[in-house]
Enzyme design. Structure first.
Site, PDB file in Angstrom:
ATOM      1  N   HIS A 129       0.829  -1.204   0.000  1.00 20.22           N
ATOM      2  CA  HIS A 129       0.000   0.000   0.000  1.00 20.22           C
ATOM      3  C   HIS A 129       0.863   1.253   0.000  1.00 20.22           C
ATOM      4  O   HIS A 129       1.976   1.269   0.542  1.00 20.22           O
ATOM      5  CB  HIS A 129      -0.913   0.021   1.229  1.00 20.22           C
ATOM      6  CG  HIS A 129      -2.084  -0.908   1.128  1.00 20.22           C
ATOM      7  ND1 HIS A 129      -3.075  -0.758   0.177  1.00 20.22           N
ATOM      8  CD2 HIS A 129      -2.426  -1.993   1.863  1.00 20.22           C
ATOM      9  CE1 HIS A 129      -3.981  -1.712   0.333  1.00 20.22           C
ATOM     10  NE2 HIS A 129      -3.616  -2.476   1.346  1.00 20.22           N
ATOM     11  N   CYS A 240       0.194   1.595  -5.808  1.00 21.10           N
ATOM     12  CA  CYS A 240      -0.749   2.447  -6.540  1.00 21.10           C
ATOM     13  C   CYS A 240      -0.112   3.786  -6.894  1.00 21.10           C
ATOM     14  O   CYS A 240       0.783   4.273  -6.210  1.00 21.10           O
ATOM     15  CB  CYS A 240      -2.009   2.680  -5.717  1.00 21.10           C
ATOM     16  SG  CYS A 240      -3.024   1.205  -5.495  1.00 21.10           S
TER      17      CYS A 240
END
Length: 278
Positions: A129, A240
């Site tokens: 993440h 991401c």
């Protein structure tokens, strides 16, 4: 001279004013909900993940101290290695869990199942993440070519270094490639016009989520273009991009430059001295 009476507040309120007030209250409520969600994602999930990460690290240390064999049968969601990035500070360390589902990534970085294991030829690929849930890869975009990334297993320390970025390829051998920390980092290209099997592999790239070939044994090639014995040992980190969005993926490719078997009493601090990162 007569002065006109100003309308009372009660007289000035019509249906339109009530609508405006209602809409305003709804917007304020919506804003508070969004703010609370942001706080939850950025801070509360970090606290939950920090506890899960601490438990995973303690469990892994216990397994290692007991001499329990963690390979080759990795368990989904269970930690089997540790990740360090010296450039992010001495306190940067996370366990690597098997798998990349939501539960695994809430603990820390997760290994893409089916990709190579640390130190093996092919591509050891790891996701993490960038915002919330510990955000282990929040600063991944700050990594430069030749920066060290260390993976610790039960038996070894593996040192990977980030490959040249796309704008460094042409002048690598006469430019940054001459620096000491880049001594074992090449462009992986052959003399062919297309650069060979690794002609598209660079230290950092931004791709669409559908481009799963970046974690292939030879990045950008879903078919077998090289036998395993001829594949370079790579590490690929994915997260991401941009921050607060999952529209794209930030990819970092690094190449294995050193392997240090863990001797009794061997520490990460000693390793940093050995590779000139202390």
């Amino acid at each position: 001279m007569a002065i006109l009476d100003a309308p009372s507040p009660k007289q000035s309120r019509g249906p339109g004013a009530k609508v405006v007030r209602t809409v305003g209250e709804l917007l304020i409520t919506a804003g508070l909900v969004v703010l609370l969600f942001v706080v939850y994602e950025l801070y509360v999930t970090d606290l939950f993940s920090a506890q899960k990460q601490a438990n995973a690290a303690a469990g892994l240390d216990n397994d290692w101290s007991q001499g329990r064999e963690l390979h080759p049968e990795l368990i989904d969601g269970k930690a089997f290695a540790k990740l360090y990035i010296p450039g992010f500070g001495a306190d940067y360390h996370f366990t690597i869990q098997e798998g990349t589902d939501a539960a695994a990534l809430e603990v820390g970085p997760g290994h893409y199942k089916g990709t190579a294991l640390p130190g093996q030829p092919g591509n050891f690929a790891v996701a993490g993440h960038r915002v919330g849930k510990g955000a282990p890869f929040n600063d991944l975009d700050l990594l430069s070519s030749c920066d060290a990334i260390v993976v610790e297993t039960q038996t070894d320390f593996f040192v990977y270094r980030v490959l040249p970025h796309s704008d460094e390829i042409a002048n690598w051998s006469s430019g940054k490639g001459k620096q000491p920390q880049c001594a074992k980092v090449g462009t992986l290209r052959t003399a062919g016009a297309d650069g060979g099997p690794y002609g598209q592999t660079v230290g950092r790239e931004i791709v669409d989520p559908s481009q799963v070939a970046v974690i292939a044994p030879v990045p950008h090639h879903l078919t077998d273009v090289l036998p395993t014995a001829q594949q370079v040992a790579l590490l690929t980190l994915t997260t991401c991009h941009p921050q607060f969005s999952d529209r794209q993926r930030l990819i970092v490719h690094a190449v294995l430059t050193n392997q240090f078997p863990k001797t009794p009493g061997a520490t990460y601090a000693q390793l940093l001295q050995a590779i000139g990162e202390a």
